[in-house]
Design a protein around this motif. Sequence first.
Motif, mmCIF file in Angstrom:
data_model
loop_
_atom_site.group_PDB
_atom_site.id
_atom_site.type_symbol
_atom_site.label_atom_id
_atom_site.label_comp_id
_atom_site.label_asym_id
_atom_site.label_seq_id
_atom_site.Cartn_x
_atom_site.Cartn_y
_atom_site.Cartn_z
ATOM 1 N N HIS A 86 43.587 22.415 17.312
ATOM 2 C CA HIS A 86 42.802 23.283 17.314
ATOM 3 C C HIS A 86 42.538 24.169 15.915
ATOM 4 O O HIS A 86 43.287 25.187 15.812
ATOM 5 N N GLU A 88 35.906 20.887 17.348
ATOM 6 C CA GLU A 88 34.979 21.121 16.586
ATOM 7 C C GLU A 88 35.225 20.529 15.185
ATOM 8 O O GLU A 88 34.952 21.226 14.220
ATOM 9 N N GLN A 99 45.723 31.442 18.033
ATOM 10 C CA GLN A 99 44.929 32.558 18.317
ATOM 11 C C GLN A 99 45.604 33.369 19.261
ATOM 12 O O GLN A 99 45.310 34.817 19.383
#
Length: 431
Positions: free
Chosen positions: A134, A179, A40
């Motif tokens: 991630h 997550e 990101q």
Amino acid sequence: MTVSRREILSAGAASAAATAASAGSRAPRFLWGAASAGHQVEGNNVSSDAWLLEHVQPTVFKEPSGDACDSLHRWREDIGIVRSLGLNAYRFSIEWARIEPEPGQWSLAMLDVYRDMVDRCREAGITPVVTFSHFTSPRWFAARGGWEQPDAPARFAEFCDRAARRLADGIGYAVTFNEPDLQPLGKWALTPPGPKALAALAAMTAAADRACGSDRFSLFTTGPWDVVGPNVLEGHRRARAAIKAARADLPVGLSLALPDDQAVGPGSRIGEKRREVYEPFFELARDDDFIGVQTYNRSRIDAHGTLPPPTGARFTQVGDEYYPEALGGAVRYAHAATGRPVLVTENGVATEDDALRADFIPRAVRSLQAAVADGVPVVGYIHWSLLDNFEWFSGYGPKFGLVAVDRQTFRRTPKPSAHVLGRIARANAVV
Ligand code: FCB
């Protein structure tokens, strides 16, 4: 005896650190931080699965990540900002696709870059919280079937082993997966992905297959969960073992997407949701050193399932209900379910209106303080995100950052909300 809020957070951190394997070996101070993730912010993550998917046709990505925030070259500046704000923790992820861009080809130079990041954090008095996965994987890994392949846990563990042997002694907290519960959680969304969205994903994956001569391109976040799920659970076990082999006293855990689930009315299906979505991960976490909590909103559940936000609710830029107090409830539940100390690894709000973020942060932290005052061991609060960055399918639209980034010059400008968090960090409480 009155206990000040400042003391409450210190006490929470001290007792949590005593429980978390080795946090106690370093000073048990409450962590106040900001987070990023490699894909990101770094830019040009060209060997990753995400990069490929951003460029195939059709794609569901609104735009490609491109240079992102150019943090691969500007990470020193990023760490400098974390420090200048008065924060003492920085969460970032290491990109497997850069460290093993082709199967078995290990980039020692890239490991050195991440090593320098860890060392610079330490020099600046900042605890590095490092995520090993991630969402993204190397393109070759996705092309051979990703997490659907039986040897996926072993391949991931090999990466963790290489990375941990180079980095572990400087890391403060290691997060294996970010997550991993996102897919099962998605089924409980108010509007779960419908046939149109699923067809668009399938078309993008087929395009990725064509682009790399594969017939099984598979993503962490979208591969069939009945196959991917068990492999990811095993991946965590093996990753934890690999990291512990490099440094036994390094606290290891995983970070869950965890809305504050609230039961509404008789016969709420909340228990069913919790069993289905979180329980497999909580079972793992009970053997971890901490549980990472990532909370953005609440979810109200009645006898039929997930309810829409109540009348009069405010909404964030990504359509979530604006509900900063969700954090306290999620943290209480995560600790009650696992018995582990909690590290808030993400919490934040998407908004173009920074005044809303400045309102959000103290309200969320107050709900956390209340949980700590009630005895929940919490080791830190890490805000998502340090920078306005590449928000996956949504591109550069949603603004989660404490710091604005000029998309042409990459100039970083801290927003007023960054100083709100900084003041809380310096006071070690909302005062
Ligand atoms: C979380 C992700 C993070 C970011 C925030 C907004 O689900 O972990 O990368 O996208 O949401």
